[in-house]
Design an enzyme around this catalytic site. Structure first.
Site, PDB file in Angstrom:
ATOM      1  N   ASP A   8      37.661  36.789  53.702  1.00 18.29           N
ATOM      2  CA  ASP A   8      38.171  37.411  52.486  1.00 18.29           C
ATOM      3  C   ASP A   8      36.985  38.087  51.792  1.00 18.29           C
ATOM      4  O   ASP A   8      35.821  37.840  52.132  1.00 18.29           O
ATOM      5  CB  ASP A   8      38.781  36.307  51.600  1.00 18.29           C
ATOM      6  CG  ASP A   8      39.209  36.813  50.246  1.00 18.29           C
ATOM      7  OD1 ASP A   8      39.844  37.883  50.195  1.00 18.29           O
ATOM      8  OD2 ASP A   8      38.901  36.157  49.231  1.00 18.29           O
ATOM      9  N   ASP A  10      36.798  39.390  47.721  1.00 18.09           N
ATOM     10  CA  ASP A  10      36.572  38.956  46.338  1.00 18.09           C
ATOM     11  C   ASP A  10      36.684  37.441  46.206  1.00 18.09           C
ATOM     12  O   ASP A  10      37.639  36.827  46.670  1.00 18.09           O
ATOM     13  CB  ASP A  10      37.575  39.644  45.412  1.00 18.09           C
ATOM     14  CG  ASP A  10      37.401  41.150  45.430  1.00 18.09           C
ATOM     15  OD1 ASP A  10      36.407  41.628  44.861  1.00 18.09           O
ATOM     16  OD2 ASP A  10      38.251  41.828  46.033  1.00 18.09           O
ATOM     17  N   THR A  42      41.620  41.118  53.328  1.00 22.34           N
ATOM     18  CA  THR A  42      41.553  41.144  51.877  1.00 22.34           C
ATOM     19  C   THR A  42      42.873  41.572  51.243  1.00 22.34           C
ATOM     20  O   THR A  42      43.735  42.147  51.906  1.00 22.34           O
ATOM     21  CB  THR A  42      40.435  42.125  51.432  1.00 22.34           C
ATOM     22  OG1 THR A  42      40.382  42.200  50.012  1.00 22.34           O
ATOM     23  CG2 THR A  42      40.690  43.529  51.973  1.00 22.34           C
ATOM     24  N   GLY A  43      42.993  41.305  49.965  1.00 21.10           N
ATOM     25  CA  GLY A  43      44.129  41.808  49.212  1.00 21.10           C
ATOM     26  C   GLY A  43      43.886  43.218  48.722  1.00 21.10           C
ATOM     27  O   GLY A  43      44.788  43.886  48.225  1.00 21.10           O
ATOM     28  N   ASN A 219      46.482  33.476  48.764  1.00 21.16           N
ATOM     29  CA  ASN A 219      46.826  34.460  49.785  1.00 21.16           C
ATOM     30  C   ASN A 219      46.030  34.222  51.083  1.00 21.16           C
ATOM     31  O   ASN A 219      46.302  34.860  52.100  1.00 21.16           O
ATOM     32  CB  ASN A 219      46.580  35.885  49.281  1.00 21.16           C
ATOM     33  CG  ASN A 219      45.147  36.125  48.847  1.00 21.16           C
ATOM     34  OD1 ASN A 219      44.463  35.213  48.358  1.00 21.16           O
ATOM     35  ND2 ASN A 219      44.679  37.343  49.001  1.00 21.16           N
TER      36      ASN A 219
END
Length: 267
Positions: A8, A10, A42-43, A219
């Site tokens: 991931d 952030d 990542t989102g 997530n």
């Protein structure tokens, strides 16, 4: 020996200012030099993720929008799974401003980022280094677009109330998860980082069980659970810690937690 790392961004690979430092860059490069594949999940949107890929100076595929969109190393879309319109229509009926005046609605459509109120300065002040900013559109324009994810930013207590409403109006047939206390994100039920990772890994002849993964938000739950070894950041969201209570918690993103663990594992 694990064959790949899935990270991931952030709250995980990046520090509290959403930057990647030299120690982490050097670590990732050394891991790759060892023959270990490195993937980002990542989102963020494509451009938000690409800026980190460029800083690491790696040409790699990018899993974006929490797994709803994948771009190859050249920036070509190779997978996308938008939210079904029937669920978006129900969500649009929710008066989220009544739930909380400070809540801001955002949407990722392809590589574009849209908002319906002119709060661009909010994002600019929050991240002065940001090169990719949202475009303000009308409600009508916003509702006409397709989205890999929509997300609501705001105070956690207000977003908790909104979460319950969104789950009710969609019959919990979409993913509605907290990436951080201040970000509630909605994406297709069949999309998550684990599904996207399997799609990419298969192309490289690697199983998800042969990878290590790092994350800090809910997530990341499926990815961390299905990877060969999942590591939770010391700064992880409380829901992730509660959801995976027996998983190893490493250092925080502020003290190079992932980079230190990568060196321990591979260098």
């Amino acid at each position: 020996m694990y064959k790949a790392v899935i990270s991931d961004l952030d709250g995980t690979l990046l520090d509290e200012n959403h930057q990647i430092n030299d120690f982490t860059i050097e670590t990732v490069k050394k891991v790759v030099e060892k023959g270990i594949k490195f993937y980002i999940a990542t989102g963020r949107s494509y451009f938000g993720a690409k800026e980190i890929m460029d800083k690491i100076n790696l040409k790699i595929p990018l899993i974006t929008s929490n797994g709803a969109r994948i771009m190859d190393s050249d920036g070509n879309e190779i997978y996308i799974n938008n939210i079904e319109k029937k669920y978006l229509d129900e969500i649009y009926k929710v008066d989220y401003k009544f739930v909380g005046q400070n809540i801001i609605l955002n949407g990722y459509s392809g590589s574009n980022w849209y908002i319906v109120e002119d709060v661009v300065d909010y994002y600019r002040k929050k991240r002065p280094d940001r090169t990719f900013l949202p475009e303000v559109v009308s409600w009508k324009e916003f509702m006409e677009k397709e989205y890999t994810k929509i997300f609501f930013l705001g105070p956690h207590d207000e977003l908790l109330k909104l979460e319950k409403i969104l789950k009710k109006v969609t019959n919990e047939e979409v993913n509605a998860v907290f990436v951080s206390e201040g970000s509630l994100e909605v994406f297709d039920k069949n999309s998550d980082k684990a599904v996207a990772a399997k799609y990419l890994l298969e192309k490289d002849g690697i199983k998800l069980s042969e990878t290590v993964a790092f994350g800090d938000g809910y997530n990341d739950y499926e990815l961390l659970k299905e990877a060969g070894k999942g590591y939770l950041m010391g700064n992880s969201l409380y829901r992730l810690l509660e959801g995976l209570p027996d998983y190893e918690v490493i250092g925080t993103n502020e003290n190079n937690g992932e980079a230190e663990k990568l060196r321990e594992l591979f260098l």
